[in-house]
Design a protein around this motif. Structure first.
Motif, PDB file in Angstrom:
ATOM      1  N   SER A  53       0.835  -1.202   0.000  1.00 39.89           N
ATOM      2  CA  SER A  53       0.000   0.000   0.000  1.00 39.89           C
ATOM      3  C   SER A  53       0.870   1.252   0.000  1.00 39.89           C
ATOM      4  N   ASP A  54       1.880   1.272   0.842  1.00 38.90           N
ATOM      5  CA  ASP A  54       2.802   2.418   0.902  1.00 38.90           C
ATOM      6  C   ASP A  54       3.511   2.643  -0.429  1.00 38.90           C
ATOM      7  N   ALA A  55       3.792   1.550  -1.144  1.00 38.12           N
ATOM      8  CA  ALA A  55       4.497   1.630  -2.429  1.00 38.12           C
ATOM      9  C   ALA A  55       3.559   1.947  -3.596  1.00 38.12           C
ATOM     10  N   GLY A  56       2.253   2.002  -3.332  1.00 36.67           N
ATOM     11  CA  GLY A  56       1.296   2.306  -4.392  1.00 36.67           C
ATOM     12  C   GLY A  56       0.911   1.109  -5.234  1.00 36.67           C
ATOM     13  N   GLU A  57       1.263  -0.088  -4.787  1.00 37.99           N
ATOM     14  CA  GLU A  57       0.928  -1.301  -5.529  1.00 37.99           C
ATOM     15  C   GLU A  57      -0.505  -1.750  -5.238  1.00 37.99           C
ATOM     16  N   LEU A  58      -1.007  -1.388  -4.072  1.00 37.52           N
ATOM     17  CA  LEU A  58      -2.380  -1.642  -3.668  1.00 37.52           C
ATOM     18  C   LEU A  58      -2.926  -0.352  -3.094  1.00 37.52           C
ATOM     19  N   LEU A  59      -4.223  -0.213  -3.129  1.00 38.78           N
ATOM     20  CA  LEU A  59      -4.868   0.960  -2.560  1.00 38.78           C
ATOM     21  C   LEU A  59      -5.483   0.576  -1.224  1.00 38.78           C
ATOM     22  N   LYS A  60      -5.042   1.226  -0.171  1.00 39.45           N
ATOM     23  CA  LYS A  60      -5.614   1.024   1.158  1.00 39.45           C
ATOM     24  C   LYS A  60      -6.795   1.984   1.246  1.00 39.45           C
ATOM     25  N   ILE A  61      -8.009   1.434   1.278  1.00 38.87           N
ATOM     26  CA  ILE A  61      -9.175   2.298   1.131  1.00 38.87           C
ATOM     27  C   ILE A  61      -9.865   2.650   2.434  1.00 38.87           C
ATOM     28  N   GLY A  62      -9.313   2.267   3.525  1.00 36.85           N
ATOM     29  CA  GLY A  62      -9.882   2.734   4.783  1.00 36.85           C
ATOM     30  C   GLY A  62     -10.473   1.627   5.612  1.00 36.85           C
ATOM     31  N   SER A  63     -10.923   2.040   6.754  1.00 38.45           N
ATOM     32  CA  SER A  63     -11.490   1.113   7.714  1.00 38.45           C
ATOM     33  C   SER A  63     -13.006   1.205   7.673  1.00 38.45           C
ATOM     34  N   PHE A  64     -13.618   0.137   7.232  1.00 45.29           N
ATOM     35  CA  PHE A  64     -15.067   0.046   7.219  1.00 45.29           C
ATOM     36  C   PHE A  64     -15.472  -1.038   8.201  1.00 45.29           C
ATOM     37  N   TYR A  65     -16.256  -0.689   9.179  1.00 50.03           N
ATOM     38  CA  TYR A  65     -16.740  -1.628  10.183  1.00 50.03           C
ATOM     39  C   TYR A  65     -15.580  -2.318  10.900  1.00 50.03           C
ATOM     40  N   GLY A  66     -14.531  -1.545  11.173  1.00 49.11           N
ATOM     41  CA  GLY A  66     -13.417  -2.032  11.978  1.00 49.11           C
ATOM     42  C   GLY A  66     -12.301  -2.724  11.226  1.00 49.11           C
ATOM     43  N   SER A  67     -12.392  -2.846   9.923  1.00 49.57           N
ATOM     44  CA  SER A  67     -11.349  -3.522   9.157  1.00 49.57           C
ATOM     45  C   SER A  67     -10.875  -2.650   8.005  1.00 49.57           C
ATOM     46  N   VAL A  68      -9.558  -2.602   7.826  1.00 51.37           N
ATOM     47  CA  VAL A  68      -8.975  -1.913   6.681  1.00 51.37           C
ATOM     48  C   VAL A  68      -9.156  -2.815   5.468  1.00 51.37           C
ATOM     49  N   HIS A  69      -9.485  -2.208   4.342  1.00 55.51           N
ATOM     50  CA  HIS A  69      -9.685  -2.949   3.101  1.00 55.51           C
ATOM     51  C   HIS A  69      -8.625  -2.546   2.080  1.00 55.51           C
ATOM     52  N   TYR A  70      -8.285  -3.478   1.195  1.00 53.76           N
ATOM     53  CA  TYR A  70      -7.284  -3.236   0.156  1.00 53.76           C
ATOM     54  C   TYR A  70      -7.919  -3.460  -1.209  1.00 53.76           C
ATOM     55  N   ASP A  71      -7.541  -2.605  -2.138  1.00 52.75           N
ATOM     56  CA  ASP A  71      -8.095  -2.633  -3.488  1.00 52.75           C
ATOM     57  C   ASP A  71      -6.946  -2.771  -4.471  1.00 52.75           C
ATOM     58  N   HIS A  72      -7.084  -3.681  -5.435  1.00 50.92           N
ATOM     59  CA  HIS A  72      -6.037  -3.830  -6.449  1.00 50.92           C
ATOM     60  C   HIS A  72      -6.179  -2.789  -7.556  1.00 50.92           C
ATOM     61  N   LYS A  73      -7.287  -2.076  -7.574  1.00 54.49           N
ATOM     62  CA  LYS A  73      -7.488  -0.987  -8.539  1.00 54.49           C
ATOM     63  C   LYS A  73      -6.957   0.292  -7.897  1.00 54.49           C
ATOM     64  N   CYS A  74      -5.799   0.731  -8.330  1.00 55.25           N
ATOM     65  CA  CYS A  74      -5.096   1.828  -7.666  1.00 55.25           C
ATOM     66  C   CYS A  74      -5.433   3.215  -8.192  1.00 55.25           C
ATOM     67  N   HIS A  75      -6.229   3.316  -9.236  1.00 53.99           N
ATOM     68  CA  HIS A  75      -6.597   4.636  -9.745  1.00 53.99           C
ATOM     69  C   HIS A  75      -7.602   5.291  -8.776  1.00 53.99           C
ATOM     70  N   ASN A  76      -7.691   6.616  -8.827  1.00 49.60           N
ATOM     71  CA  ASN A  76      -8.636   7.317  -7.966  1.00 49.60           C
ATOM     72  C   ASN A  76     -10.064   6.967  -8.371  1.00 49.60           C
ATOM     73  N   HIS A  77     -10.838   6.520  -7.417  1.00 50.23           N
ATOM     74  CA  HIS A  77     -12.248   6.227  -7.646  1.00 50.23           C
ATOM     75  C   HIS A  77     -12.963   6.224  -6.306  1.00 50.23           C
TER      76      HIS A  77
END
Length: 133
Positions: A53-77
């Motif tokens: 996530s720090d390297a920009g290879e994955l998008l860390k999209i935040g904590s929803f309901y207590g868990s951080v989620h990761y997205d493989h789509k790294c463009h802004n959306h």
């Protein structure tokens, strides 16, 4: 993948995020990798997800309901989170360009954003409307 040294574990974690093809939590990624490679530790998965996530290879999209989620789509959306089923959906287009608006109004240089909406997804809304919930 870029940045850090490409280890087998790192590749397995990256592949898991791609295979899951959802906004997976670190725990979901760990469980997916562990099924195929039971020697991998939870700490290794969590650490590598953070580094990716720090390297920009994955998008860390935040904590929803207590868990951080990761997205493989790294463009802004944008994202939509269902209050009932807790599923995270991609929203590819919204009415206007926030980056341009912020730059024009306040002189900010926007390098990225993470915006999410919440409510009921189509399936959960339909269940509620049908009296199933």
């Amino acid at each position: 993948m870029t940045g850090k040294r490409n280890t087998i574990q790192r590749q397995l974690i990256h592949d898991a995020v791609m295979e899951l093809d959802m906004h997976a939590t670190a725990e979901q990624v760990y469980e997916h990798v562990f099924k195929k490679h039971p020697t991998i530790s939870r700490a290794t998965v969590f650490r590598n997800l953070g580094q990716m996530s720090d390297a920009g290879e994955l998008l860390k999209i935040g904590s929803f309901y207590g868990s951080v989620h990761y997205d493989h789509k790294c463009h802004n959306h944008y994202h939509f989170v269902c209050d009932a089923c807790k599923w995270v959906y991609d929203i590819s287009a919204c009415g206007h360009d926030i980056n341009s608006e912020l730059a024009d109004m306040d002189g900010f240089e926007v390098k990225g954003y993470h915006l999410s909406f919440n409510g009921l997804c189509r399936n959960c809304k339909s269940k509620r409307d049908d009296g199933a919930c």
